[in-house]
Design a protein around this motif. Structure first.
Motif, PDB file in Angstrom:
ATOM      1  N   VAL A   1      17.879  40.845  61.187  1.00  0.00           N
ATOM      2  CA  VAL A   1      18.248  39.495  60.760  1.00  0.00           C
ATOM      3  C   VAL A   1      19.441  39.549  59.811  1.00  0.00           C
ATOM      4  N   GLU A   2      19.414  40.481  58.874  1.00  0.00           N
ATOM      5  CA  GLU A   2      20.523  40.612  57.921  1.00  0.00           C
ATOM      6  C   GLU A   2      21.819  40.968  58.635  1.00  0.00           C
ATOM      7  N   LEU A   3      21.751  41.861  59.604  1.00  0.00           N
ATOM      8  CA  LEU A   3      22.952  42.228  60.351  1.00  0.00           C
ATOM      9  C   LEU A   3      23.496  41.043  61.150  1.00  0.00           C
ATOM     10  N   LEU A   4      22.590  40.268  61.715  1.00  0.00           N
ATOM     11  CA  LEU A   4      23.027  39.114  62.498  1.00  0.00           C
ATOM     12  C   LEU A   4      23.611  38.001  61.629  1.00  0.00           C
ATOM     13  N   GLU A   5      23.288  38.013  60.348  1.00  0.00           N
ATOM     14  CA  GLU A   5      23.809  36.995  59.435  1.00  0.00           C
ATOM     15  C   GLU A   5      25.186  37.361  58.871  1.00  0.00           C
ATOM     16  N   ILE A   6      25.629  38.590  59.076  1.00  0.00           N
ATOM     17  CA  ILE A   6      26.891  39.043  58.479  1.00  0.00           C
ATOM     18  C   ILE A   6      28.089  38.192  58.903  1.00  0.00           C
ATOM     19  N   PRO A   7      28.279  37.893  60.189  1.00  0.00           N
ATOM     20  CA  PRO A   7      29.459  37.080  60.544  1.00  0.00           C
ATOM     21  C   PRO A   7      29.495  35.735  59.819  1.00  0.00           C
ATOM     22  N   GLN A   8      28.347  35.102  59.709  1.00  0.00           N
ATOM     23  CA  GLN A   8      28.277  33.813  59.011  1.00  0.00           C
ATOM     24  C   GLN A   8      28.598  33.997  57.524  1.00  0.00           C
ATOM     25  N   LEU A   9      28.128  35.103  56.954  1.00  0.00           N
ATOM     26  CA  LEU A   9      28.392  35.382  55.542  1.00  0.00           C
ATOM     27  C   LEU A   9      29.876  35.663  55.312  1.00  0.00           C
ATOM     28  N   VAL A  10      30.503  36.414  56.216  1.00  0.00           N
ATOM     29  CA  VAL A  10      31.942  36.683  56.111  1.00  0.00           C
ATOM     30  C   VAL A  10      32.714  35.363  56.160  1.00  0.00           C
ATOM     31  N   ASP A  11      32.359  34.518  57.095  1.00  0.00           N
ATOM     32  CA  ASP A  11      33.030  33.217  57.231  1.00  0.00           C
ATOM     33  C   ASP A  11      32.872  32.387  55.966  1.00  0.00           C
TER      34      ASP A  11
ATOM     35  N   ALA B   1      33.444  43.054  56.187  1.00  0.00           N
ATOM     36  CA  ALA B   1      34.093  43.447  57.426  1.00  0.00           C
ATOM     37  C   ALA B   1      34.190  44.979  57.523  1.00  0.00           C
ATOM     38  N   ASN B   2      34.542  45.623  56.423  1.00  0.00           N
ATOM     39  CA  ASN B   2      34.599  47.091  56.410  1.00  0.00           C
ATOM     40  C   ASN B   2      33.218  47.701  56.637  1.00  0.00           C
ATOM     41  N   PHE B   3      32.221  47.084  56.058  1.00  0.00           N
ATOM     42  CA  PHE B   3      30.851  47.556  56.250  1.00  0.00           C
ATOM     43  C   PHE B   3      30.483  47.513  57.738  1.00  0.00           C
ATOM     44  N   VAL B   4      30.788  46.395  58.389  1.00  0.00           N
ATOM     45  CA  VAL B   4      30.474  46.235  59.805  1.00  0.00           C
ATOM     46  C   VAL B   4      31.243  47.251  60.639  1.00  0.00           C
ATOM     47  N   ASN B   5      32.515  47.464  60.307  1.00  0.00           N
ATOM     48  CA  ASN B   5      33.306  48.448  61.045  1.00  0.00           C
ATOM     49  C   ASN B   5      32.726  49.847  60.897  1.00  0.00           C
ATOM     50  N   GLY B   6      32.127  50.116  59.762  1.00  0.00           N
ATOM     51  CA  GLY B   6      31.494  51.425  59.549  1.00  0.00           C
ATOM     52  C   GLY B   6      30.225  51.623  60.349  1.00  0.00           C
TER      53      GLY B   6
ATOM     54  N   CYS C   1      32.255  33.478  52.920  1.00  0.00           N
ATOM     55  CA  CYS C   1      33.034  34.081  51.828  1.00  0.00           C
ATOM     56  C   CYS C   1      34.509  33.709  51.944  1.00  0.00           C
ATOM     57  N   ALA C   2      35.020  33.819  53.167  1.00  0.00           N
ATOM     58  CA  ALA C   2      36.442  33.519  53.371  1.00  0.00           C
ATOM     59  C   ALA C   2      36.747  32.054  53.073  1.00  0.00           C
ATOM     60  N   ARG C   3      35.882  31.161  53.492  1.00  0.00           N
ATOM     61  CA  ARG C   3      36.108  29.722  53.263  1.00  0.00           C
ATOM     62  C   ARG C   3      36.038  29.353  51.776  1.00  0.00           C
ATOM     63  N   ASN C   4      35.243  30.116  51.015  1.00  0.00           N
ATOM     64  CA  ASN C   4      35.064  29.794  49.598  1.00  0.00           C
ATOM     65  C   ASN C   4      35.942  30.643  48.685  1.00  0.00           C
ATOM     66  N   GLY C   5      36.892  31.334  49.273  1.00  0.00           N
ATOM     67  CA  GLY C   5      37.856  32.076  48.459  1.00  0.00           C
ATOM     68  C   GLY C   5      37.405  33.455  48.015  1.00  0.00           C
ATOM     69  N   PHE C   6      36.320  33.941  48.516  1.00  0.00           N
ATOM     70  CA  PHE C   6      35.848  35.281  48.164  1.00  0.00           C
ATOM     71  C   PHE C   6      36.369  36.287  49.194  1.00  0.00           C
ATOM     72  N   HIS C   7      37.684  36.432  49.198  1.00  0.00           N
ATOM     73  CA  HIS C   7      38.342  37.238  50.233  1.00  0.00           C
ATOM     74  C   HIS C   7      37.986  38.725  50.106  1.00  0.00           C
ATOM     75  N   GLU C   8      37.897  39.206  48.889  1.00  0.00           N
ATOM     76  CA  GLU C   8      37.554  40.625  48.686  1.00  0.00           C
ATOM     77  C   GLU C   8      36.164  40.931  49.255  1.00  0.00           C
ATOM     78  N   GLU C   9      35.208  40.042  48.993  1.00  0.00           N
ATOM     79  CA  GLU C   9      33.857  40.228  49.511  1.00  0.00           C
ATOM     80  C   GLU C   9      33.825  40.152  51.038  1.00  0.00           C
ATOM     81  N   ALA C  10      34.623  39.238  51.598  1.00  0.00           N
ATOM     82  CA  ALA C  10      34.703  39.117  53.054  1.00  0.00           C
ATOM     83  C   ALA C  10      35.251  40.400  53.661  1.00  0.00           C
ATOM     84  N   LEU C  11      36.269  40.979  53.026  1.00  0.00           N
ATOM     85  CA  LEU C  11      36.835  42.241  53.507  1.00  0.00           C
ATOM     86  C   LEU C  11      35.834  43.383  53.373  1.00  0.00           C
ATOM     87  N   GLU C  12      35.084  43.406  52.284  1.00  0.00           N
ATOM     88  CA  GLU C  12      34.068  44.453  52.109  1.00  0.00           C
ATOM     89  C   GLU C  12      33.007  44.359  53.213  1.00  0.00           C
TER      90      GLU C  12
END
Length: 84
Positions: free
Chosen positions: A52-62, A77-82, A64-75
């Protein structure tokens, strides 16, 4: 005669035992299929929260990005790429 009756009974018994043996093998195969399915379901259930947590990541990235938390969104994204 008595010998013929015994022979007929013996033949019937062999036939019935053969049928029973085949049915036992079929039953064993079906039970194994159910056991394997149960094991997969149990393993999935054990990892339910992680899935469930993994499936929620895309929504969480979105979010974060919409609310100006760009660093967290990138982190995230890097986590998912790993994970690949």
């Amino acid at each position: 005669s008595q010998d013929k009756k015994l022979k007929d009974i013996s033949t019937d018994l062999k036939s019935n035992l053969h049928d029973l043996s085949q049915q036992c093998f079929t039953f064993k195969d079906r039970v194994n299929q159910f056991v394997n399915a149960h094991k997969r379901n149990r393993k999935t259930l054990q990892h339910h929260m992680q899935l469930v947590e993994l499936l929620e990541i895309p929504q969480l990235v979105d979010s974060c990005a919409r609310n100006g938390f760009h660093e967290e969104a990138l982190e995230l994204a890097n986590f998912v790429n790993g994970l690949e």
